[in-house]
Design an enzyme around this catalytic site. Structure first.
Site, PDB file in Angstrom:
ATOM      1  N   LYS A  11       0.854  -1.204   0.000  1.00 31.60           N
ATOM      2  CA  LYS A  11       0.000   0.000   0.000  1.00 31.60           C
ATOM      3  C   LYS A  11       0.880   1.240   0.000  1.00 31.60           C
ATOM      4  O   LYS A  11       2.027   1.211   0.467  1.00 31.60           O
ATOM      5  CB  LYS A  11      -0.951   0.040   1.206  1.00 31.60           C
ATOM      6  CG  LYS A  11      -0.298   0.182   2.600  1.00 31.60           C
ATOM      7  CD  LYS A  11      -0.034   1.598   3.046  1.00 31.60           C
ATOM      8  CE  LYS A  11       0.850   1.637   4.277  1.00 31.60           C
ATOM      9  NZ  LYS A  11       1.680   2.696   4.571  1.00 31.60           N
ATOM     10  N   ASP A 141      -2.243  -1.313  10.301  1.00 32.17           N
ATOM     11  CA  ASP A 141      -2.449  -1.373   8.845  1.00 32.17           C
ATOM     12  C   ASP A 141      -3.073  -2.694   8.380  1.00 32.17           C
ATOM     13  O   ASP A 141      -3.444  -2.822   7.206  1.00 32.17           O
ATOM     14  CB  ASP A 141      -1.103  -1.222   8.104  1.00 32.17           C
ATOM     15  CG  ASP A 141      -0.606   0.216   8.103  1.00 32.17           C
ATOM     16  OD1 ASP A 141      -1.410   1.126   8.381  1.00 32.17           O
ATOM     17  OD2 ASP A 141       0.594   0.416   7.835  1.00 32.17           O
TER      18      ASP A 141
HETATM   19  O1  C5P Z   1       0.048  -0.584  14.824  1.00 33.87           O
HETATM   20  P1  C5P Z   1       1.466  -0.829  14.479  1.00 33.87           P
HETATM   21  O2  C5P Z   1       2.078  -1.940  15.272  1.00 33.87           O
HETATM   22  O3  C5P Z   1       1.715  -0.975  13.003  1.00 33.87           O
HETATM   23  O4  C5P Z   1       2.256   0.493  14.891  1.00 33.87           O
HETATM   24  C1  C5P Z   1       3.649   0.551  14.973  1.00 33.87           C
HETATM   25  C2  C5P Z   1       4.043   1.746  15.827  1.00 33.87           C
HETATM   26  O5  C5P Z   1       3.726   2.959  15.144  1.00 33.87           O
HETATM   27  C3  C5P Z   1       3.330   1.836  17.135  1.00 33.87           C
HETATM   28  O6  C5P Z   1       3.995   1.116  18.140  1.00 33.87           O
HETATM   29  C4  C5P Z   1       3.371   3.327  17.430  1.00 33.87           C
HETATM   30  O7  C5P Z   1       4.651   3.679  17.914  1.00 33.87           O
HETATM   31  C5  C5P Z   1       3.239   3.938  16.049  1.00 33.87           C
HETATM   32  N1  C5P Z   1       1.844   4.270  15.697  1.00 33.87           N
HETATM   33  C6  C5P Z   1       1.225   5.337  16.310  1.00 33.87           C
HETATM   34  N2  C5P Z   1      -0.074   5.632  15.983  1.00 33.87           N
HETATM   35  C7  C5P Z   1      -0.728   4.902  15.049  1.00 33.87           C
HETATM   36  C8  C5P Z   1      -0.108   3.821  14.404  1.00 33.87           C
HETATM   37  C9  C5P Z   1       1.188   3.534  14.753  1.00 33.87           C
HETATM   38  O8  C5P Z   1       1.808   6.016  17.141  1.00 33.87           O
HETATM   39  N3  C5P Z   1      -1.966   5.230  14.747  1.00 33.87           N
END
Ligand code: C5P
Length: 312
Positions: A11, A141
């Protein structure tokens, strides 16, 4: 042995806006996401043993539970213990084509494919909504990667509202193979610098709602590729570009060639340009290749696609 092969597309973010911080310490986002044809292939099959086994030929892809695809299988094991007992373990093979740690959701897409594949292997009959709820527990995601196409993603990124699909838009992607940007680092750096601009929490929902009637969504509904290219936006560029001069230079190089619009995807370091035709995309590809001789730079030509994980 029963098996399924799935494609898990990459994406890009056409829009990534950080609104504020949430009680769970994630950021409240409004994004417009788009899947492209560049995709990994994921094979899932039943094992006779009681294990989760992950294979991948890429040297930088971990094969243990630090890999989101592995955790997707673990989550299914926890959620459906009866099916696990009935069917046994899972063997997963990842054929990587999407660059890793690139801001292209390659890892999230692999996890999404594992959820879909296990649902099929175990004949659970889960709906797309069920799978997206499970996916949200793995990463922000993952729900979008399941449905794909063109969509607004709000909340942490896990609340998906589909948009009309866009056709005939080509994409050139560029990434330095050895360069990785940590997503937690990018968000932490952004918070450090811009927290004073964050919206207070009562306002977050109103701001998120505004995107639905915003200019980019109007351009998508009108299938106006020129406008879409002009409206690309990514807040994370504000912290990633200054910290990674190579990404900044690559973005500047992309911009010098006629294109619809250039932007970094997600937390980077992939940079992309949109193009009106395959010919224009290939011209950008060759011109960037000629301008930057570094063999570490990987370039891809691909196009928008209207789906997420699918069975092949
Ligand atoms: O959700 P995911 O594990 O992909 O997110 C990775 C990191 O990105 C999270 O640990 C956080 O630090 C940051 N993040 C965030 N806010 C979001 C998505 C991700 O702060 N909405």
């Amino acid at each position: 042995m029963k098996s399924y092969t799935l494609t898990a597309p990459a994406k890009i973010n056409l829009h990534l806006e950080i609104l504020g911080i949430r009680p769970d310490n994630y950021h409240e986002l409004v994004m417009i996401m788009q899947t492209v044809d560049l995709a990994d292939r994921v094979e899932v099959k039943l094992l006779n043993t009681d294990d989760i086994i992950l294979h991948c030929g890429h040297p930088n892809v971990p094969l243990d539970r630090t890999n989101l695809a592995y955790r997707a299988a673990e989550l299914m094991q926890q959620e459906f213990p009866d099916a696990w007992t009935e069917y046994g373990g899972i063997d997963i093979t990842l054929h990587k084509h999407i660059p890793i740690a690139a801001g292209l959701a390659g890892g999230s897409g692999n996890a999404a494919a594992v959820l879909v594949g296990i649902d099929l292997l175990w004949e659970l009959g889960l709906t797309q909504g069920d799978l997206q709820k499970l996916g949200a527990r793995l990463g922000s995601d993952v729900p979008f990667c399941i449905s794909g196409g063109t969509a607004i993603a709000t909340g942490r990124g896990e609340v998906i509202s589909p948009l009309p699909s866009l056709e005939g838009i080509y994409v050139v992607l560029g990434k330095y193979q050895s360069l990785e940007v940590s997503t937690p680092w990018a968000y932490t750096a952004y918070r450090h610098e811009f927290e004073h601009e964050y919206a207070p929490s009562p306002e977050l929902a109103i701001r998120a709602h505004r995107i639905h009637s915003g200019d980019l969504v109007r351009a998508i509904v009108a299938q106006d590729a020129v406008k879409i290219g002009k409206l690309l936006y990514n807040d994370l560029e504000k912290v990633v570009l200054p910290a990674y001069p190579l990404v900044n230079q690559l973005r500047a190089e992309f911009q010098t060639h006629p294109n619809l619009g250039t932007m970094m995807s997600g937390s980077g370091p992939t940079v992309f340009s949109l193009a009106t035709s395959l010919e224009q995309a290939e011209t950008i590809y060759h011109q960037v290749r000629a301008a930057i001789s570094d063999p570490d730079l990987e370039l891809f030509v691909t196009q928008f696609c209207d789906r997420g994980v699918r069975i092949i």
